[in-house]
Design a protein around this motif. Sequence first.
Motif, mmCIF file in Angstrom:
data_model
loop_
_atom_site.group_PDB
_atom_site.id
_atom_site.type_symbol
_atom_site.label_atom_id
_atom_site.label_comp_id
_atom_site.label_asym_id
_atom_site.label_seq_id
_atom_site.Cartn_x
_atom_site.Cartn_y
_atom_site.Cartn_z
ATOM 1 N N THR A 121 -5.786 7.657 0.878
ATOM 2 C CA THR A 121 -5.395 6.930 2.087
ATOM 3 C C THR A 121 -5.408 7.849 3.303
ATOM 4 O O THR A 121 -5.924 7.493 4.369
ATOM 5 C CB THR A 121 -4.002 6.313 1.914
ATOM 6 O OG1 THR A 121 -4.041 5.318 0.888
ATOM 7 C CG2 THR A 121 -3.528 5.657 3.207
ATOM 8 N N ARG A 148 -8.629 8.755 5.015
ATOM 9 C CA ARG A 148 -9.198 7.743 5.907
ATOM 10 C C ARG A 148 -8.900 8.058 7.365
ATOM 11 O O ARG A 148 -9.531 7.496 8.275
ATOM 12 C CB ARG A 148 -8.635 6.365 5.536
ATOM 13 C CG ARG A 148 -9.072 5.871 4.169
ATOM 14 C CD ARG A 148 -8.238 4.716 3.656
ATOM 15 N NE ARG A 148 -8.298 3.550 4.517
ATOM 16 C CZ ARG A 148 -7.692 2.388 4.237
ATOM 17 N NH1 ARG A 148 -6.983 2.270 3.108
ATOM 18 N NH2 ARG A 148 -7.779 1.369 5.058
ATOM 19 N N ALA A 189 0.830 -1.210 0.000
ATOM 20 C CA ALA A 189 0.000 0.000 0.000
ATOM 21 C C ALA A 189 0.865 1.261 0.000
ATOM 22 O O ALA A 189 0.523 2.261 -0.636
ATOM 23 C CB ALA A 189 -0.932 0.001 1.213
ATOM 24 N N LEU A 233 -5.512 3.343 8.858
ATOM 25 C CA LEU A 233 -4.462 3.061 7.883
ATOM 26 C C LEU A 233 -4.338 1.555 7.672
ATOM 27 O O LEU A 233 -4.676 0.762 8.562
ATOM 28 C CB LEU A 233 -3.123 3.621 8.357
ATOM 29 C CG LEU A 233 -2.980 5.140 8.406
ATOM 30 C CD1 LEU A 233 -1.655 5.513 9.061
ATOM 31 C CD2 LEU A 233 -3.076 5.730 7.009
ATOM 32 N N TYR A 275 1.342 -0.285 7.859
ATOM 33 C CA TYR A 275 1.643 0.770 6.882
ATOM 34 C C TYR A 275 2.893 1.548 7.294
ATOM 35 O O TYR A 275 3.652 2.008 6.457
ATOM 36 C CB TYR A 275 0.444 1.698 6.793
ATOM 37 C CG TYR A 275 0.457 2.711 5.689
ATOM 38 C CD1 TYR A 275 0.076 2.363 4.383
ATOM 39 C CD2 TYR A 275 0.794 4.038 5.937
ATOM 40 C CE1 TYR A 275 0.060 3.301 3.362
ATOM 41 C CE2 TYR A 275 0.774 4.991 4.918
ATOM 42 C CZ TYR A 275 0.405 4.613 3.637
ATOM 43 O OH TYR A 275 0.383 5.557 2.628
ATOM 44 N N ASP A 313 0.927 4.130 -2.862
ATOM 45 C CA ASP A 313 0.668 5.539 -2.544
ATOM 46 C C ASP A 313 1.816 6.435 -2.976
ATOM 47 O O ASP A 313 1.595 7.556 -3.442
ATOM 48 C CB ASP A 313 0.412 5.704 -1.042
ATOM 49 C CG ASP A 313 -0.952 5.178 -0.627
ATOM 50 O OD1 ASP A 313 -1.770 4.891 -1.521
ATOM 51 O OD2 ASP A 313 -1.194 5.071 0.592
#
Length: 214
Positions: A29, A32, A15, A73, A77, A19
């Motif tokens: 992202t 969120r 991820a 997240l 992450y 990104d």
Amino acid sequence: MTSLSRLILDPGHPAVRADLADVDSLHKTLMRLVPDHAGPTPRARAGLLFRTEPGPDPVLLVQTANPPDLTALPAHYGTARTLDLTPLLNSLTLGRTVRYRITAAPTVARSAGNPTPHPVTGKRRGKITHLTGDDALAWWQRRATAAGLETVTITSLPRPFPRTRVTRSAPYFTLTQFDGLARITDTTPLTDALKNGIGRAKSYGAGLLSLAPA
């Protein structure tokens, strides 16, 4: 409670790689982290500002109007540390010297030769021109003054526009990082600039103003 989070990203996480390869995905992202907001400007309502810090490791500074929901997240992450910016905002005093940093998108709207006025305001629409070099420095001095800062020193560094998967002939904006010392001349516009950012391209990692004791 305006909050600032420092995210040290895991460059091996799928991820994170996605990104970093697409700033539009990164923006989604980070949204969120904040509660859902209705209306046409959810980023502004959430007070979301972010900046990629220079260095060998991917680090993000993320500011939100309220404490972020870091559990939103993707798992693993990265690691995060969140600070309440209220003490900083309360410490702003006239004449105080501070260090600043901002990655901004210096632009000017030049309307010469444009005969079409705005249908509501009546003003003539200008073409957005990206500024670099001395023009970018002059832009920052004007914007800093308007934000309640008298610049004492300025260093500037061109920053690459974040990558996006959408193929375009040129970047959306030209980014410049400004660092230096400044004296506080007006706390009201400075507080507004710290909370809401400065300039364009806020959804692409520009506009976050950071201050620290000199």
